[in-house]
Write a protein that holds these residues in place. Structure first.
Motif, PDB file in Angstrom:
ATOM      1  N   ARG A 461       0.859  -1.184   0.000  1.00 56.36           N
ATOM      2  CA  ARG A 461       0.000   0.000   0.000  1.00 56.36           C
ATOM      3  C   ARG A 461       0.893   1.231   0.000  1.00 56.36           C
ATOM      4  O   ARG A 461       1.670   1.449   0.931  1.00 56.36           O
ATOM      5  CB  ARG A 461      -0.932  -0.023   1.204  1.00 56.36           C
ATOM      6  CG  ARG A 461      -2.094  -0.978   1.027  1.00 56.36           C
ATOM      7  CD  ARG A 461      -3.103  -0.909   2.134  1.00 56.36           C
ATOM      8  NE  ARG A 461      -2.642  -1.597   3.326  1.00 56.36           N
ATOM      9  CZ  ARG A 461      -3.391  -1.795   4.403  1.00 56.36           C
ATOM     10  NH1 ARG A 461      -4.622  -1.338   4.433  1.00 56.36           N
ATOM     11  NH2 ARG A 461      -2.901  -2.439   5.452  1.00 56.36           N
ATOM     12  N   ILE A 462       0.739   2.021  -1.031  1.00 57.79           N
ATOM     13  CA  ILE A 462       1.595   3.196  -1.248  1.00 57.79           C
ATOM     14  C   ILE A 462       0.810   4.466  -0.913  1.00 57.79           C
ATOM     15  O   ILE A 462      -0.310   4.666  -1.386  1.00 57.79           O
ATOM     16  CB  ILE A 462       2.087   3.247  -2.705  1.00 57.79           C
ATOM     17  CG1 ILE A 462       2.800   1.937  -3.082  1.00 57.79           C
ATOM     18  CG2 ILE A 462       3.007   4.440  -2.904  1.00 57.79           C
ATOM     19  CD1 ILE A 462       4.021   1.617  -2.252  1.00 57.79           C
ATOM     20  N   LYS A 494       9.601  -2.718 -11.353  1.00 57.98           N
ATOM     21  CA  LYS A 494       9.861  -2.195 -10.008  1.00 57.98           C
ATOM     22  C   LYS A 494       9.284  -0.799  -9.860  1.00 57.98           C
ATOM     23  O   LYS A 494       9.397   0.034 -10.760  1.00 57.98           O
ATOM     24  CB  LYS A 494      11.361  -2.158  -9.724  1.00 57.98           C
ATOM     25  CG  LYS A 494      11.712  -1.654  -8.316  1.00 57.98           C
ATOM     26  CD  LYS A 494      13.210  -1.659  -8.058  1.00 57.98           C
ATOM     27  CE  LYS A 494      13.546  -1.152  -6.669  1.00 57.98           C
ATOM     28  NZ  LYS A 494      15.007  -1.140  -6.415  1.00 57.98           N
ATOM     29  N   LEU A 495       8.670  -0.553  -8.692  1.00 57.48           N
ATOM     30  CA  LEU A 495       8.240   0.785  -8.302  1.00 57.48           C
ATOM     31  C   LEU A 495       9.271   1.311  -7.303  1.00 57.48           C
ATOM     32  O   LEU A 495       9.437   0.739  -6.219  1.00 57.48           O
ATOM     33  CB  LEU A 495       6.844   0.743  -7.666  1.00 57.48           C
ATOM     34  CG  LEU A 495       6.171   2.072  -7.297  1.00 57.48           C
ATOM     35  CD1 LEU A 495       4.645   1.918  -7.274  1.00 57.48           C
ATOM     36  CD2 LEU A 495       6.644   2.604  -5.941  1.00 57.48           C
ATOM     37  N   ASP A 500      10.194   8.690  -6.644  1.00 56.11           N
ATOM     38  CA  ASP A 500       8.817   9.191  -6.737  1.00 56.11           C
ATOM     39  C   ASP A 500       8.024   8.503  -7.843  1.00 56.11           C
ATOM     40  O   ASP A 500       7.147   9.108  -8.473  1.00 56.11           O
ATOM     41  CB  ASP A 500       8.797  10.710  -6.955  1.00 56.11           C
ATOM     42  CG  ASP A 500       9.382  11.471  -5.777  1.00 56.11           C
ATOM     43  OD1 ASP A 500       9.192  11.001  -4.632  1.00 56.11           O
ATOM     44  OD2 ASP A 500      10.034  12.512  -5.993  1.00 56.11           O
ATOM     45  N   ASP A 501       8.309   7.210  -8.066  1.00 53.98           N
ATOM     46  CA  ASP A 501       7.531   6.458  -9.049  1.00 53.98           C
ATOM     47  C   ASP A 501       6.097   6.295  -8.572  1.00 53.98           C
ATOM     48  O   ASP A 501       5.842   6.020  -7.392  1.00 53.98           O
ATOM     49  CB  ASP A 501       8.136   5.062  -9.269  1.00 53.98           C
ATOM     50  CG  ASP A 501       9.445   5.113 -10.047  1.00 53.98           C
ATOM     51  OD1 ASP A 501       9.762   6.185 -10.596  1.00 53.98           O
ATOM     52  OD2 ASP A 501      10.125   4.066 -10.107  1.00 53.98           O
ATOM     53  N   GLU A 502       5.164   6.449  -9.489  1.00 60.01           N
ATOM     54  CA  GLU A 502       3.767   6.223  -9.162  1.00 60.01           C
ATOM     55  C   GLU A 502       3.363   4.781  -9.414  1.00 60.01           C
ATOM     56  O   GLU A 502       2.391   4.288  -8.821  1.00 60.01           O
ATOM     57  CB  GLU A 502       2.877   7.161  -9.992  1.00 60.01           C
ATOM     58  CG  GLU A 502       3.061   8.643  -9.656  1.00 60.01           C
ATOM     59  CD  GLU A 502       2.112   9.516 -10.438  1.00 60.01           C
ATOM     60  OE1 GLU A 502       1.288   8.952 -11.221  1.00 60.01           O
ATOM     61  OE2 GLU A 502       2.171  10.752 -10.289  1.00 60.01           O
ATOM     62  N   ASP A 503       4.088   4.100 -10.312  1.00 60.51           N
ATOM     63  CA  ASP A 503       3.775   2.716 -10.654  1.00 60.51           C
ATOM     64  C   ASP A 503       5.071   1.946 -10.849  1.00 60.51           C
ATOM     65  O   ASP A 503       6.149   2.531 -11.007  1.00 60.51           O
ATOM     66  CB  ASP A 503       2.944   2.639 -11.944  1.00 60.51           C
ATOM     67  CG  ASP A 503       1.568   3.246 -11.787  1.00 60.51           C
ATOM     68  OD1 ASP A 503       0.725   2.616 -11.117  1.00 60.51           O
ATOM     69  OD2 ASP A 503       1.337   4.350 -12.333  1.00 60.51           O
ATOM     70  N   ASP A 532       7.149   1.135 -21.645  1.00 60.53           N
ATOM     71  CA  ASP A 532       6.908   1.358 -20.220  1.00 60.53           C
ATOM     72  C   ASP A 532       8.196   1.634 -19.452  1.00 60.53           C
ATOM     73  O   ASP A 532       8.170   1.831 -18.237  1.00 60.53           O
ATOM     74  CB  ASP A 532       6.212   0.124 -19.622  1.00 60.53           C
ATOM     75  CG  ASP A 532       5.673   0.381 -18.227  1.00 60.53           C
ATOM     76  OD1 ASP A 532       4.880   1.330 -18.068  1.00 60.53           O
ATOM     77  OD2 ASP A 532       6.053  -0.369 -17.309  1.00 60.53           O
ATOM     78  N   LEU A 533       9.353   1.670 -20.152  1.00 58.32           N
ATOM     79  CA  LEU A 533      10.619   1.946 -19.479  1.00 58.32           C
ATOM     80  C   LEU A 533      10.554   3.314 -18.804  1.00 58.32           C
ATOM     81  O   LEU A 533      10.018   4.275 -19.369  1.00 58.32           O
ATOM     82  CB  LEU A 533      11.776   1.907 -20.468  1.00 58.32           C
ATOM     83  CG  LEU A 533      12.212   0.512 -20.952  1.00 58.32           C
ATOM     84  CD1 LEU A 533      13.141   0.632 -22.157  1.00 58.32           C
ATOM     85  CD2 LEU A 533      12.905  -0.224 -19.807  1.00 58.32           C
ATOM     86  N   PRO A 534      11.101   3.446 -17.579  1.00 56.43           N
ATOM     87  CA  PRO A 534      11.046   4.737 -16.874  1.00 56.43           C
ATOM     88  C   PRO A 534      11.884   5.794 -17.581  1.00 56.43           C
ATOM     89  O   PRO A 534      12.819   5.484 -18.292  1.00 56.43           O
ATOM     90  CB  PRO A 534      11.607   4.405 -15.487  1.00 56.43           C
ATOM     91  CG  PRO A 534      12.412   3.175 -15.672  1.00 56.43           C
ATOM     92  CD  PRO A 534      11.773   2.403 -16.797  1.00 56.43           C
TER      93      PRO A 534
END
Length: 534
Positions: A461-462, A494-495, A500-503, A532-534
């Motif tokens: 849970r984020i 990975k999140l 500050d990744d949201e997903d 989908d790469l950050p």
């Protein structure tokens, strides 16, 4: 000698009870003089001794309820607040805090449950709706009988009002077909968890993580334990005891609530946690819409399912592990035979709308009280599942003895799913190795986990910008053999909260070449992943 006014209806339906009562009445000590004593007059004033009245055989008056019926206590409502109850001396307000009120409720629910049980022995074919309708009739019957008793004892003014009767009927219905005093929490769609620490400390956890203090759930700890035992007894052949001799209980209630409870002497006060499962039928697409994971992650999980890879879903309590498992099962071929192995039934995969061949649910059964007869272990269920044409074998929550059957299920290569408690994929693997090492050598445990668990899906849970918490997929990690440590974990998604990744975002393809080629054969879209790469 005073005589017992025999009721043919009472004697016919409850001969043993009647005979015992009559014998005790005849053997009672009598005063030396022939004049009737005050005690005799009080006893004979009860409606049981009124010759013109034929009581219902199930009606009984608890000792503590006599004062209640004569105006010493009253009847409250199931919901918060008070209701007016008329009695012989006038109108007074009472709430469910009254012990006498709960004594009366306990008596009436027992009578209604007995009537229901006797009827169902003769009509076992009734479906859920018909059983509830029959239950309503029995509830109305025992409430009406109790009102007649009140009228006989105190007159019309001392009987329950129509409003009170409806309130009592709702309360009894909740006990027989709902969760009794807990039903109001299930009816609130925002509540996810209920924590009870004694009768007077009740907390509810709502969507987003907010905690709220609620009013007391029962007038005493004794009543609370009795309420829980009544709910557990409704499970009939799956009933569990909850008392000082059996102070630890886990149970599934109504196929949507998981109960975990302890009581004295394990803990000073009865303590309960009720987990409400709101998503019995859910898909990965719906979880994407809710913001639990990205479309790329959902695509990768669909490929894992199609390729029949073994997956362990990890997270804390309440992080959404069971919900994720249901969503993955919804991606199975609807004609595949799915078999679940659980200590307590919690998955209830028959609620999934895509299943055409019904899932088979196997459940652990503890040994009986006498000589340990009747135990059905997880290993027994595991062996039987292999003979039941299992094409997908799912071992529910792995906390201890389930580890052996889980490894055995994953050794079949049929694409098994399990859940366990851990903070991240590395801790998940270490926890499973630790559990397995209690049965096997550590070397064997590591080798089997490295070879037969393909991926770990991690949930947490984020905290969101508005302060609420949202369940998120934080990792999809590959499990690999390792020369020095025996087993290693490599993140695929990975999140990273530090960034500050949201997903959780795609990082790399699986390192194992055979695994990568297998996933490609089952439709892995690498272009979608790279986007989908950050």
């Amino acid at each position: 000698m005073a005589t017992w006014p025999r009721s043919d209806l009472y004697a016919q339906k409850s001969p043993r009870t009647f005979q015992q009562f009559e014998q005790r009445w005849r053997r009672r000590p009598m005063p030396e003089n022939t004049a009737e004593s005050t005690a005799d007059r009080e006893i004979r004033s009860l409606p049981f001794f009124a010759p013109e009245m034929i009581p219902h055989p199930s009606v009984s008056v608890p000792a503590s309820a006599k004062n209640h019926l004569s105006g010493g206590a009253g009847v409250g409502r199931r919901v918060a607040g008070e209701t007016s109850v008329a009695n012989a001396s006038g109108t007074m307000n009472f709430s469910e805090d009254s012990e006498a009120y709960w004594e009366t409720i306990t008596s009436l629910r027992g009578q209604a449950a007995e009537l229901q049980s006797q009827e169902l022995l003769l009509r076992p074919e009734l479906d859920k709706e018909a059983r509830e309708q029959l239950g309503r009739q029995h509830i109305k019957q025992v409430v009406l009988d109790n009102v007649k008793l009140q009228i006989r004892t105190m007159g019309q003014e001392g009987s329950w009002t129509e409003e009170t009767q409806r309130s009592v009927e709702r309360t009894l219905f909740d006990y027989m077909f709902g969760l009794g005093p807990f039903q109001k929490f299930v009816d609130d769609p925002t509540i996810e968890n209920v924590t009870v620490i004694g009768c007077d400390e009740v907390w509810t956890e709502h969507v987003g993580g907010e905690m709220r203090r609620q009013t007391p759930i029962a007038p005493s700890d004794r009543v609370l334990v009795d309420d829980v035992q009544f709910l557990l007894n409704r499970k009939e052949e799956e009933a569990r005891a909850f008392d000082q001799a059996h102070p630890d209980v886990d149970a599934d209630l109504m196929e949507m609530v998981r109960l975990a409870g302890v009581t004295a002497p394990v803990t000073p006060r009865p303590t309960l946690v009720l987990r409400v499962h709101r998503f019995l039928n859910i898909t990965l697409s719906e979880m994407v819409t809710k913001g639990n994971l990205t479309e790329a992650a959902a695509h990768f999980l669909r490929v894992l399912v199609d390729a029949k890879r073994s997956v362990v879903i990890s997270g804390y309590a309440g992080d959404g592990k069971t919900t994720m498992l249901r969503a993955l099962v919804n991606e199975f071929d609807p004609y595949e035979q799915v078999i679940t192995l659980e200590i307590e039934r919690e998955l209830h995969l028959h609620h999934l709308e895509n299943r055409i061949v019904s899932p088979i649910s196997l459940q652990y059964r503890p040994a009986g009280e006498s000589g340990g007869v009747g135990e059905y272990t997880m290993w027994d269920a595991s062996r039987k599942a292999l003979r039941l044409n299992s094409q997908r074998l799912i071992v529910g929550e792995v906390r201890g003895d389930e580890i052996g059957p889980m490894i055995r299920a994953m050794q079949t290569g049929a694409g098994s799913l399990s859940t366990t408690h851990a903070e991240d994929p590395e801790d998940c693997v270490e926890a499973l190795v630790g559990l397995a090492s209690q049965t096997y050598t550590e070397e064997y445990a590591k080798r089997q986990i490295a070879r037969h668990i393909d991926f770990v899906v991690q949930l947490n849970r984020i905290e969101q910008p508005d302060g609420t918490k949202l369940r998120k997929l934080t990792h999809i990690s590959e499990v690999l053999p390792h020369e020095s440590t025996g087993v290693a974990v490599l993140d695929i998604f990975k999140l990273d909260e530090d960034n500050d990744d949201e997903d959780a975002h795609f990082i790399r393809l699986p390192q194992d070449g055979r695994m990568r080629r297998k996933l490609q054969r089952h439709g892995l879209n690498e272009e979608l992943l790279r986007r989908d790469l950050p």
